[in-house]
Design a protein around this motif. Structure first.
Motif, PDB file in Angstrom:
ATOM      1  N   LYS A 197       0.858  -1.186   0.000  1.00  0.00           N
ATOM      2  CA  LYS A 197       0.000   0.000   0.000  1.00  0.00           C
ATOM      3  C   LYS A 197       0.894   1.235   0.000  1.00  0.00           C
ATOM      4  O   LYS A 197       1.912   1.287   0.699  1.00  0.00           O
ATOM      5  CB  LYS A 197      -0.904   0.005   1.237  1.00  0.00           C
ATOM      6  CG  LYS A 197      -1.860   1.190   1.308  1.00  0.00           C
ATOM      7  CD  LYS A 197      -2.786   1.084   2.499  1.00  0.00           C
ATOM      8  CE  LYS A 197      -3.688   2.308   2.636  1.00  0.00           C
ATOM      9  NZ  LYS A 197      -4.534   2.517   1.455  1.00  0.00           N
ATOM     10  N   TYR A 198       0.501   2.230  -0.780  1.00  0.00           N
ATOM     11  CA  TYR A 198       1.269   3.469  -0.866  1.00  0.00           C
ATOM     12  C   TYR A 198       0.594   4.575  -0.062  1.00  0.00           C
ATOM     13  O   TYR A 198      -0.633   4.656  -0.008  1.00  0.00           O
ATOM     14  CB  TYR A 198       1.426   3.905  -2.322  1.00  0.00           C
ATOM     15  CG  TYR A 198       2.444   3.093  -3.082  1.00  0.00           C
ATOM     16  CD1 TYR A 198       3.784   3.472  -3.120  1.00  0.00           C
ATOM     17  CD2 TYR A 198       2.067   1.922  -3.745  1.00  0.00           C
ATOM     18  CE1 TYR A 198       4.726   2.715  -3.809  1.00  0.00           C
ATOM     19  CE2 TYR A 198       3.013   1.162  -4.442  1.00  0.00           C
ATOM     20  CZ  TYR A 198       4.330   1.565  -4.461  1.00  0.00           C
ATOM     21  OH  TYR A 198       5.262   0.822  -5.130  1.00  0.00           O
ATOM     22  N   PHE A 199       1.426   5.414   0.548  1.00  0.00           N
ATOM     23  CA  PHE A 199       0.933   6.530   1.342  1.00  0.00           C
ATOM     24  C   PHE A 199       1.597   7.818   0.880  1.00  0.00           C
ATOM     25  O   PHE A 199       2.758   7.826   0.464  1.00  0.00           O
ATOM     26  CB  PHE A 199       1.254   6.323   2.829  1.00  0.00           C
ATOM     27  CG  PHE A 199       0.580   5.140   3.458  1.00  0.00           C
ATOM     28  CD1 PHE A 199      -0.697   5.243   3.994  1.00  0.00           C
ATOM     29  CD2 PHE A 199       1.220   3.911   3.507  1.00  0.00           C
ATOM     30  CE1 PHE A 199      -1.326   4.143   4.569  1.00  0.00           C
ATOM     31  CE2 PHE A 199       0.609   2.808   4.082  1.00  0.00           C
ATOM     32  CZ  PHE A 199      -0.671   2.920   4.615  1.00  0.00           C
ATOM     33  N   THR A 200       0.853   8.915   0.968  1.00  0.00           N
ATOM     34  CA  THR A 200       1.415  10.227   0.683  1.00  0.00           C
ATOM     35  C   THR A 200       2.105  10.737   1.947  1.00  0.00           C
ATOM     36  O   THR A 200       1.761  10.330   3.061  1.00  0.00           O
ATOM     37  CB  THR A 200       0.329  11.225   0.265  1.00  0.00           C
ATOM     38  OG1 THR A 200      -0.504  11.518   1.408  1.00  0.00           O
ATOM     39  CG2 THR A 200      -0.540  10.667  -0.859  1.00  0.00           C
ATOM     40  N   PRO A 201       3.093  11.635   1.812  1.00  0.00           N
ATOM     41  CA  PRO A 201       3.713  12.228   3.000  1.00  0.00           C
ATOM     42  C   PRO A 201       2.691  12.878   3.924  1.00  0.00           C
ATOM     43  O   PRO A 201       2.840  12.846   5.154  1.00  0.00           O
ATOM     44  CB  PRO A 201       4.686  13.254   2.413  1.00  0.00           C
ATOM     45  CG  PRO A 201       5.055  12.678   1.088  1.00  0.00           C
ATOM     46  CD  PRO A 201       3.775  12.062   0.578  1.00  0.00           C
ATOM     47  N   ASN A 202       1.656  13.483   3.343  1.00  0.00           N
ATOM     48  CA  ASN A 202       0.627  14.119   4.156  1.00  0.00           C
ATOM     49  C   ASN A 202      -0.119  13.097   5.014  1.00  0.00           C
ATOM     50  O   ASN A 202      -0.441  13.367   6.178  1.00  0.00           O
ATOM     51  CB  ASN A 202      -0.367  14.865   3.271  1.00  0.00           C
ATOM     52  CG  ASN A 202      -1.417  15.599   4.065  1.00  0.00           C
ATOM     53  OD1 ASN A 202      -1.101  16.460   4.887  1.00  0.00           O
ATOM     54  ND2 ASN A 202      -2.688  15.251   3.868  1.00  0.00           N
ATOM     55  N   GLU A 203      -0.386  11.919   4.454  1.00  0.00           N
ATOM     56  CA  GLU A 203      -1.063  10.877   5.221  1.00  0.00           C
ATOM     57  C   GLU A 203      -0.207  10.431   6.402  1.00  0.00           C
ATOM     58  O   GLU A 203      -0.714  10.203   7.499  1.00  0.00           O
ATOM     59  CB  GLU A 203      -1.377   9.682   4.322  1.00  0.00           C
ATOM     60  CG  GLU A 203      -2.507   9.923   3.342  1.00  0.00           C
ATOM     61  CD  GLU A 203      -2.749   8.759   2.430  1.00  0.00           C
ATOM     62  OE1 GLU A 203      -3.902   8.288   2.356  1.00  0.00           O
ATOM     63  OE2 GLU A 203      -1.794   8.290   1.773  1.00  0.00           O
ATOM     64  N   ALA A 226       7.564  12.312  15.130  1.00  0.00           N
ATOM     65  CA  ALA A 226       6.303  11.650  14.770  1.00  0.00           C
ATOM     66  C   ALA A 226       5.710  12.263  13.507  1.00  0.00           C
ATOM     67  O   ALA A 226       5.607  13.486  13.378  1.00  0.00           O
ATOM     68  CB  ALA A 226       5.312  11.773  15.927  1.00  0.00           C
ATOM     69  N   GLY A 227       5.340  11.410  12.557  1.00  0.00           N
ATOM     70  CA  GLY A 227       4.720  11.863  11.324  1.00  0.00           C
ATOM     71  C   GLY A 227       5.692  12.394  10.284  1.00  0.00           C
ATOM     72  O   GLY A 227       5.262  12.861   9.226  1.00  0.00           O
ATOM     73  N   LYS A 228       6.985  12.297  10.553  1.00  0.00           N
ATOM     74  CA  LYS A 228       7.983  12.872   9.650  1.00  0.00           C
ATOM     75  C   LYS A 228       8.807  11.790   8.956  1.00  0.00           C
ATOM     76  O   LYS A 228       8.764  10.619   9.321  1.00  0.00           O
ATOM     77  CB  LYS A 228       8.906  13.813  10.432  1.00  0.00           C
ATOM     78  CG  LYS A 228       8.188  14.977  11.093  1.00  0.00           C
ATOM     79  CD  LYS A 228       9.158  15.835  11.890  1.00  0.00           C
ATOM     80  CE  LYS A 228       8.448  16.984  12.588  1.00  0.00           C
ATOM     81  NZ  LYS A 228       9.376  17.805  13.406  1.00  0.00           N
ATOM     82  N   ASP A 229       9.570  12.224   7.966  1.00  0.00           N
ATOM     83  CA  ASP A 229      10.505  11.326   7.297  1.00  0.00           C
ATOM     84  C   ASP A 229      11.859  11.426   7.999  1.00  0.00           C
ATOM     85  O   ASP A 229      12.387  12.531   8.202  1.00  0.00           O
ATOM     86  CB  ASP A 229      10.662  11.692   5.823  1.00  0.00           C
ATOM     87  CG  ASP A 229      11.505  10.680   5.083  1.00  0.00           C
ATOM     88  OD1 ASP A 229      10.962   9.637   4.668  1.00  0.00           O
ATOM     89  OD2 ASP A 229      12.721  10.920   4.918  1.00  0.00           O
ATOM     90  N   ILE A 230      12.414  10.284   8.368  1.00  0.00           N
ATOM     91  CA  ILE A 230      13.683  10.268   9.104  1.00  0.00           C
ATOM     92  C   ILE A 230      14.762   9.533   8.314  1.00  0.00           C
ATOM     93  O   ILE A 230      15.671   8.924   8.907  1.00  0.00           O
ATOM     94  CB  ILE A 230      13.507   9.633  10.511  1.00  0.00           C
ATOM     95  CG1 ILE A 230      12.892   8.237  10.400  1.00  0.00           C
ATOM     96  CG2 ILE A 230      12.637  10.526  11.389  1.00  0.00           C
ATOM     97  CD1 ILE A 230      12.859   7.488  11.744  1.00  0.00           C
TER      98      ILE A 230
END
Length: 215
Positions: A5-11, A52-56
């Motif tokens: 499943k693919y997710f957007t950064p906003n999701e 939380a919720g970020k790209d690391i």
């Protein structure tokens, strides 16, 4: 073969609380809520909570898929590089007897936390219901097939499967992506031409099949 499943950064960014914490790194999305609950109250969980919720992805070496390392100026040894502070499953800089290392796999290598893939490029489309004249602007992943985009749209129209999806009067192949269906991503062209891409969002028209078996 199971398709991720693919997710957007906003999701991903919406999952940013202590009771619901996702992060992304190296192209994958992880639900670290169980990890946070397991180490609740431990100071070593703080760097994860802060992101939380970020790209690391910058925490990791893309070649080894492991935490970034550096040469310690005092000892001359190679150690993990954690500028935000040491976190769960990262060993202490010096040998200690009180460090619990009885976990089998560090969380960043543990597939149990994976929930999907992070989209490399998202796109905005307009979905127009020709029966009701309702229009919905939707951010989707460029890697998603039309069937997967349909699943997103079900939130706005639970009867979306009862429609034929078309672009420029051509019926779309629901097993293919937008690009594979001949719907180009023109964001870069619009950017280079200094054109507001929001004014030229690609549209998909839905035509009701008038088939009660689809309802």
């Amino acid at each position: 073969m199971h398709r991720p499943k693919y997710f957007t950064p906003n999701e991903v960014s919406l999952h940013n609380t202590i009771g619901d914490i996702w992060v992304s790194f190296l192209g994958k999305v992880y639900d670290l809520t169980p990890l946070v609950n397991e180490y609740k109250g431990d100071v070593l969980i703080k760097p994860i909570l802060e992101c939380a919720g970020k790209d690391i992805s910058h925490w990791f070496d893309p070649k080894t898929k492991d935490i970034q390392t550096h040469v310690d100026p005092l000892s001359g040894c190679i150690k993990y590089y954690t500028p935000r502070g040491r976190f769960v499953h990262v060993p202490p800089p010096c040998p200690r007897t009180d460090w619990a290392n009885d976990f089998e796999t560090p969380w960043w290598r543990d597939s149990q936390y994976e929930v999907g893939m992070l989209s490399g490029k998202t796109r905005w489309i307009r979905i127009i219901n020709t029966l009701t004249s309702q229009e919905q602007r939707l951010e989707v992943c460029s890697e998603e097939t039309m069937n997967e985009i349909l699943q997103r749209y079900l939130y706005y129209n639970s009867h979306a499967t009862g429609y034929t999806w078309k672009h420029n009067c051509v019926t779309l192949d629901m097993s293919k992506t937008l690009t594979e269906n001949g719907i180009p991503d023109e964001d870069e062209d619009f950017y280079n031409s200094r054109i507001d891409q929001d004014l030229f969002t690609q549209s998909i028209c839905l035509y009701f099949n008038d088939d009660l078996t689809e309802m």
